[in-house]
Design a protein around this motif. Structure first.
Motif, short mmCIF file in Angstrom:
data_model
loop_
_atom_site.label_atom_id
_atom_site.label_comp_id
_atom_site.label_asym_id
_atom_site.label_seq_id
_atom_site.Cartn_x
_atom_site.Cartn_y
_atom_site.Cartn_z
N ALA A 45 0.85 -1.20 0.00
CA ALA A 45 0.00 0.00 0.00
C ALA A 45 0.88 1.25 0.00
O ALA A 45 0.60 2.22 -0.71
N GLY A 46 1.98 1.21 0.77
CA GLY A 46 2.89 2.35 0.83
C GLY A 46 3.47 2.64 -0.55
O GLY A 46 3.47 3.78 -1.01
N GLN A 47 3.93 1.59 -1.22
CA GLN A 47 4.54 1.79 -2.55
C GLN A 47 3.51 2.26 -3.57
O GLN A 47 3.80 3.12 -4.39
N ALA A 48 2.32 1.68 -3.48
CA ALA A 48 1.27 2.06 -4.44
C ALA A 48 0.87 3.52 -4.24
O ALA A 48 0.70 4.27 -5.20
N ARG A 49 0.74 3.93 -2.97
CA ARG A 49 0.32 5.31 -2.68
C ARG A 49 1.27 6.34 -3.27
O ARG A 49 0.85 7.40 -3.73
N LEU A 50 2.57 6.02 -3.24
CA LEU A 50 3.55 6.97 -3.77
C LEU A 50 3.22 7.36 -5.21
O LEU A 50 3.16 8.54 -5.56
N ILE A 51 3.00 6.35 -6.05
CA ILE A 51 2.72 6.60 -7.47
C ILE A 51 1.31 7.17 -7.63
O ILE A 51 1.07 8.12 -8.37
N ALA A 52 0.35 6.54 -6.91
CA ALA A 52 -1.05 6.92 -7.09
C ALA A 52 -1.27 8.38 -6.70
O ALA A 52 -2.00 9.11 -7.36
N SER A 53 -0.59 8.82 -5.63
CA SER A 53 -0.84 10.20 -5.19
C SER A 53 -0.23 11.19 -6.18
O SER A 53 -0.79 12.24 -6.45
N GLU A 54 0.90 10.81 -6.75
CA GLU A 54 1.51 11.67 -7.78
C GLU A 54 0.55 11.85 -8.96
O GLU A 54 0.33 12.96 -9.44
N THR A 55 -0.01 10.72 -9.43
CA THR A 55 -0.91 10.80 -10.59
C THR A 55 -2.16 11.60 -10.23
O THR A 55 -2.63 12.42 -11.02
N LEU A 56 -2.69 11.36 -9.03
CA LEU A 56 -3.91 12.09 -8.66
C LEU A 56 -3.63 13.59 -8.54
O LEU A 56 -4.41 14.41 -9.01
N ASN A 57 -2.50 13.94 -7.96
CA ASN A 57 -2.16 15.36 -7.83
C ASN A 57 -2.05 16.03 -9.19
O ASN A 57 -2.55 17.12 -9.40
N ARG A 58 -1.39 15.31 -10.11
CA ARG A 58 -1.25 15.89 -11.44
C ARG A 58 -2.62 16.07 -12.10
O ARG A 58 -2.92 17.08 -12.72
N THR A 59 -3.48 15.05 -11.91
CA THR A 59 -4.83 15.11 -12.51
C THR A 59 -5.60 16.30 -11.94
O THR A 59 -6.26 17.05 -12.67
N LYS A 60 -5.51 16.48 -10.62
CA LYS A 60 -6.23 17.60 -10.00
C LYS A 60 -5.71 18.94 -10.53
O LYS A 60 -6.47 19.87 -10.80
N ARG A 61 -4.38 18.96 -10.70
CA ARG A 61 -3.78 20.21 -11.17
C ARG A 61 -4.29 20.56 -12.57
O ARG A 61 -4.74 21.68 -12.80
N VAL A 62 -4.28 19.58 -13.47
CA VAL A 62 -4.69 19.92 -14.85
C VAL A 62 -6.18 20.25 -14.91
O VAL A 62 -6.63 21.00 -15.78
N LEU A 63 -6.95 19.71 -13.97
CA LEU A 63 -8.39 20.02 -13.94
C LEU A 63 -8.68 21.38 -13.33
O LEU A 63 -9.80 21.86 -13.38
N GLY A 64 -7.66 21.96 -12.69
CA GLY A 64 -7.88 23.24 -12.02
C GLY A 64 -8.34 23.09 -10.59
O GLY A 64 -8.82 24.03 -9.96
N LEU A 65 -8.21 21.86 -10.04
CA LEU A 65 -8.65 21.64 -8.66
C LEU A 65 -7.57 22.00 -7.65
O LEU A 65 -7.83 22.00 -6.45
N ARG A 66 -6.35 22.20 -8.13
CA ARG A 66 -5.28 22.61 -7.22
C ARG A 66 -4.56 23.82 -7.76
O ARG A 66 -4.32 23.87 -8.96
#
Ligand code: ATP
Ligand code: MG
Length: 329
Positions: free
Chosen positions: A308-329
């Motif tokens: 879960a720790g290893q998965a979260r590292l990648i998953a959170s990066e992708t989610l952050n990028r997605t939020k950024r391009v959507l204008g959510l961050r």
């Protein structure tokens, strides 16, 4: 450094079947050393319809132990539980909003499963799980998804959603390819070869569970529905029952279909079924011995926490990028 990513998952919605093994898990295991590999227990997908919580808890543990028993190597593969990585839920929500009603209504699995649950009202989960599956895949920049034929349409939808999102917001997601094994991609119910073998509705002789008693496995195979001919010949339309058994034999041993047909020329169905039963029982005997080693082992918790720790590292990066391009961050 491995650059290509492979990912797959199974719903803990019942005991794992020979279909799940041949259609998805085996193909993952044989390729895990070639990719950056992720395998997860798709527990959020198991609550698309209401479930008994105690049964679900057991099914999640069983699924994890079964991955190990089938040869998933935690040293090479990140193994985790979907609900431990909250990013799946959030990206699943976002991807649902990128999807058209028509796309989801066209999904064959929705049409099939909503028919059987229609009397109590169709669960929304059955309708919206493909965008959650898209999120599962896209979070890890997955290049390759080994699944059974029934899930091909959902991986293709994931590609379409990734493409649409990338066109609209700029390159964010990797477009995944599906891997469908040439043989064993759709194992059929032994009693009703018009339907696929399913883990969640397999309470009769038609479904082989990996943990079935071996005598019962033999009985299931010997009583598999065939046809009125006596020729061991691969013909999915005219002889779905026999063709299913040929696929099982071929997928396990690697022997090609024409060679199986030749080897059993002049033999009756009894001989052929006995040979299939021998091969399946051999395989299950090994898996079951492994399973007993891993079940209830403290190793499981460690592997899940670490995964879960290893998965979260990648998953959170992708989610952050997605939020950024959507204008959510
Ligand atoms: P359920 O009834 O809960 O949907 P299932 O047997 O379809 O159970 P899933 O968890 O939905 O199992 O699918 C896990 C993986 O196994 C997927 O990759 C799916 O394509 C594959 N799979 C499922 N059934 C078969 C089958 N009969 N033959 C080959 N692959 C299968
Ligand atoms: Mg399924």
């Amino acid at each position: 450094m491995k650059e290509q990513v492979m990912l797959t998952g199974v719903r803990p919605s019942g005991n794992i079947t020979l279909g799940n093994y041949l259609g998805a898990i085996k193909n993952f295991v044989t390729r895990q050393s070639l990719y950056k590999s992720y395998i997860f227990v798709a527990d959020l997908h198991a609550i698309t319809s209401p479930r008994d919580p105690e049964e679900l808890r057991h099914a999640i543990e069983d699924c994890m132990a079964m991955y190990l028993a089938c040869g998933v190597d935690p040293k090479q593969t990140v193994m985790f539980r979907q609900s431990d990585v909250l990013e799946h839920g959030v990206l699943g929500f976002i991807m649902t909003f990128q999807t058209h009603m028509g796309e989801l209504s066209r999904m064959t699995q929705f049409k099939l499963k909503s028919q059987s649950s229609a009397k109590n009202g169709i669960d929304t989960g059955l309708f919206v799980y493909p965008p959650l599956m898209a999120a599962d895949i896209l979070l890890y920049h997955t290049n390759m998804v080994p699944v059974g034929l029934d899930q091909q349409q959902h991986v293709e939808l994931t590609r379409d959603l990734a493409q649409r999102f990338n066109n609209r917001y700029g390159k964010t997601f990797t477009e995944p390819d599906v891997y469908i094994a040439p043989v064993g991609n759709k194992i059929l119910n032994l009693q009703n070869p018009a339907e696929k073998m399913n883990k969640s509705d397999g309470q009769n002789l038609g479904t082989i569970f990996l943990m079935d008693d071996l005598k019962l496995v033999r009985r299931k195979i010997m009583s598999a529905v065939t046809d009125s001919e006596t020729v061991v010949r691969f013909d999915e339309v005219a002889k779905p029952g026999i063709s299913n058994l040929i696929s099982i034999l071929s997928a396990i041993t690697g022997e090609c279909i024409p060679s199986i047909e030749n080897r059993f020329a002049g033999h009756g169905y009894g001989d052929f079924k006995r040979a299939v039963a021998d091969v399946v029982c051999d395989l299950l005997e090994k898996i079951q011995a492994n399973y007993r080693r891993f079940k209830n082992s403290e190793l499981l918790d460690d592997i899940l926490n670490n995964g879960a720790g290893q998965a979260r590292l990648i998953a959170s990066e992708t989610l952050n990028r997605t939020k950024r391009v959507l204008g959510l961050r």
